[in-house]
Scaffold this active site. Structure first.
Site, mmCIF file in Angstrom:
data_model
loop_
_atom_site.group_PDB
_atom_site.id
_atom_site.type_symbol
_atom_site.label_atom_id
_atom_site.label_comp_id
_atom_site.label_asym_id
_atom_site.label_seq_id
_atom_site.Cartn_x
_atom_site.Cartn_y
_atom_site.Cartn_z
ATOM 1 N N TYR A 87 0.855 -1.190 0.000
ATOM 2 C CA TYR A 87 0.000 0.000 0.000
ATOM 3 C C TYR A 87 0.886 1.232 0.000
ATOM 4 O O TYR A 87 1.871 1.288 0.745
ATOM 5 C CB TYR A 87 -0.904 0.030 1.236
ATOM 6 C CG TYR A 87 -2.339 -0.191 0.859
ATOM 7 C CD1 TYR A 87 -2.959 0.675 -0.034
ATOM 8 C CD2 TYR A 87 -3.072 -1.260 1.352
ATOM 9 C CE1 TYR A 87 -4.271 0.473 -0.421
ATOM 10 C CE2 TYR A 87 -4.386 -1.465 0.970
ATOM 11 C CZ TYR A 87 -4.983 -0.594 0.083
ATOM 12 O OH TYR A 87 -6.272 -0.797 -0.306
ATOM 13 N N GLU B 260 -0.580 4.753 -0.416
ATOM 14 C CA GLU B 260 -1.414 5.960 -0.584
ATOM 15 C C GLU B 260 -0.566 7.204 -0.337
ATOM 16 O O GLU B 260 0.213 7.260 0.622
ATOM 17 C CB GLU B 260 -2.601 5.920 0.377
ATOM 18 C CG GLU B 260 -3.659 4.940 -0.092
ATOM 19 C CD GLU B 260 -4.895 4.906 0.780
ATOM 20 O OE1 GLU B 260 -5.019 5.731 1.696
ATOM 21 O OE2 GLU B 260 -5.729 4.030 0.530
ATOM 22 N N ASP C 121 -6.214 13.564 -25.255
ATOM 23 C CA ASP C 121 -6.198 12.164 -24.810
ATOM 24 C C ASP C 121 -5.429 11.393 -25.889
ATOM 25 O O ASP C 121 -5.952 11.111 -26.961
ATOM 26 C CB ASP C 121 -7.645 11.681 -24.695
ATOM 27 C CG ASP C 121 -7.743 10.214 -24.312
ATOM 28 O OD1 ASP C 121 -6.731 9.493 -24.416
ATOM 29 O OD2 ASP C 121 -8.844 9.781 -23.926
ATOM 30 N N THR D 88 -3.221 6.174 -21.974
ATOM 31 C CA THR D 88 -3.115 4.844 -21.387
ATOM 32 C C THR D 88 -1.702 4.369 -21.711
ATOM 33 O O THR D 88 -0.999 4.984 -22.527
ATOM 34 C CB THR D 88 -4.142 3.853 -21.968
ATOM 35 O OG1 THR D 88 -4.025 3.855 -23.381
ATOM 36 C CG2 THR D 88 -5.548 4.219 -21.545
ATOM 37 N N LYS E 128 -1.439 0.561 -25.061
ATOM 38 C CA LYS E 128 -1.788 0.456 -26.490
ATOM 39 C C LYS E 128 -0.485 0.509 -27.296
ATOM 40 O O LYS E 128 0.327 -0.391 -27.173
ATOM 41 C CB LYS E 128 -2.782 1.559 -26.859
ATOM 42 C CG LYS E 128 -4.105 1.431 -26.085
ATOM 43 C CD LYS E 128 -5.136 2.442 -26.517
ATOM 44 C CE LYS E 128 -6.472 2.234 -25.838
ATOM 45 N NZ LYS E 128 -6.644 3.005 -24.610
ATOM 46 N N ARG F 158 -1.557 -2.290 -18.473
ATOM 47 C CA ARG F 158 -2.835 -1.574 -18.533
ATOM 48 C C ARG F 158 -2.810 -0.476 -17.471
ATOM 49 O O ARG F 158 -2.531 -0.754 -16.299
ATOM 50 C CB ARG F 158 -3.987 -2.512 -18.211
ATOM 51 C CG ARG F 158 -4.163 -3.642 -19.156
ATOM 52 C CD ARG F 158 -5.506 -4.271 -18.981
ATOM 53 N NE ARG F 158 -6.497 -3.456 -19.632
ATOM 54 C CZ ARG F 158 -6.795 -3.538 -20.927
ATOM 55 N NH1 ARG F 158 -6.189 -4.413 -21.695
ATOM 56 N NH2 ARG F 158 -7.703 -2.760 -21.459
#
Ligand code: DSN
Length: 415
Positions: A56, A58, A202, A228, A231, A237
């Site tokens: 974790y 955060e 984008d 992203t 691609k 991903r």
């Protein structure tokens, strides 16, 4: 090919292993022309399966809400620095879990519910998060859209400017999912500044080309750029948001804690690796081949009587209008599935059919290029597509094409 064979999964859960294994075989034996997919490199896959998934973290590097982040911090910092260098941007946040969340962070940071946005219509090539009524972007904001010029199926900047002047959006969105032409970021920024709008690009689909210098960069023209990483960029991903320095604080606090909790550190490590690989000459050569393969695919299909939307491509995307062939996109997707060629049905500009049928298919060359396929193989793929669509009622013929496809795939193992 040496198949990945994870004995640990198999031992723990034979049922899930069986499906993973089936998917592995499907990927090996299929010509994948889904424009938004790719084969992630082995180091990228390995990082995602690493112990970083346990942690974790955060917060942000050196300012976390958990102990034990001293190594994780370094990795996230590396990913950020590599993004800034590769895309020549002032600030980067590598935590978004997806492209949609990268876009959401921009909207939530700089728009109020009810504000106006202007993006490309989903049916003309835009993305759900660019203002579609079924997405948060169309539900929370007053979304208007631009399409393409019916004559050449390319963006008409006079129309975009007229719409911008009419609706006075607070944010203009450019960058697309099914538009195969170069995006003129400078022209968009001029319109945005005339109406006092923020500009978001984008670049999810074209990030690999931008990184390789084969598509004009959105920087310094945009206020925000999202992408992203899976691609054309060939990473894991996930998403990234880039912005001008003056927007950094608000974007960071919107990604976390605004819309996300703990970052996926195994994915961030994989992003860092992919960004390093994307800065190499080898990657540049790969992107050049993705592009030349797509151009060749478009021209060979055209010679066989297929209508290519906008009469060609500047990217990895080839959008085919199947109306002259008398088949819809859904039928074509299903026929091609029978011969192990994977594509997606896609609306074409001014499509008379709904999104669940469509008049077109979207083809893309990132995956086959990763496999090492070139001119000869693109020629074969086009002939398989044509033969399958032409002989769609002949099951025997389709079975024989499927064998040829499998044979081609065997010669180009992805791993
Ligand atoms: N769903 C992706 C695509 O296929 O283009 C975009 O996010």
């Amino acid at each position: 090919m040496e198949r990945m064979n994870n004995e640990d999964i198999k031992k723990a859960d034979a049922e899930v292993w069986d499906w993973i294994n089936k998917e592995q075989i499907r990927e090996q034996e299929t010509i994948n022309l889904i424009a938004s997919e790719n084969f992630a490199s082995l180091p990228v896959l390995a990082a995602q399966g690493s112990v970083l998934t346990n942690k974790y973290a955060e917060g942000y590097s050196f300012a976390r809400y958990y102990g034990g982040c001293q190594f994780i911090d370094r990795i996230e910092k590396i990913a950020i620095e590599r993004t800034k260098e590769l895309f020549n941007c002032e600030h980067a946040n590598v935590q978004p879990h997806s492209g949609s969340q990268a876009n959401m962070s921009v909207y939530f940071a700089y728009l109020k519910v009810g504000d106006t946005i202007l993006g490309m219509d989903l049916r003309a090539g835009g993305h759900l998060t660019h203002g579609s009524p079924v997405s948060f972007s169309g539900k929370f904001y007053k979304a208007y859209s631009y399409g393409v010029d019916p004559k050449n199926e390319m963006i008409d900047f006079n129309i975009v400017e007229d719409l911008a002047k009419k609706y006075r959006p607070k944010l203009i969105v450019c960058g697309y999912s099914a538009y195969s032409r170069q995006v003129d970021f400078k022209a968009f920024s001029e319109i945005a500044s005339k109406v006092g709008a923020y500009l978001l690009a984008d670049i999810a689909h074209i990030a690999g080309f931008v990184a390789a210098g084969l598509h004009p960069s959105p920087h310094p023209f945009t206020d925000f750029t999202t992408t992203t990483t899976h691609k054309t960029l060939r990473g894991p991903r996930g998403g990234i948001v880039m912005c001008r320095k003056k927007f950094a604080k608000k974007i960071d606090s919107t990604v976390f804690p605004g819309i996300q909790g703990g970052p996926l550190m195994h994915v961030i490590a994989a992003k860092a690796i992919a960004l390093k690989l994307a800065s190499t000459n080898e990657f540049k050569d790969y992107q050049k081949k993705v592009l030349s393969n797509a151009k060749l695919m478009a021209s060979l299909l055209e010679k066989l009587g297929y209508r290519i939307v906008s009469r060609g491509t500047d990217t990895h995307i080839v959008l085919v209008d199947l109306q002259p062939q008398g088949i819809n996109g859904k039928e074509a997707e299903e026929i091609l599935k029978k011969v192990n060629i994977c594509v997606n049905k896609n609306t074409i500009p001014f499509d008379p059919l709904p999104a669940n049928l469509t008049s077109g298919i979207r083809l893309g060359t990132p995956s086959v290029t990763t496999q090492g396929m070139g001119e000869k193989e693109i020629g074969l793929i086009v002939s398989f597509i044509h033969s399958a669509l032409t002989n769609r009622s002949d099951d025997k013929k389709l079975a024989s094409i499927r064998e040829e496809v499998k044979n081609l795939c065997r010669q180009f193992p992805p791993y």
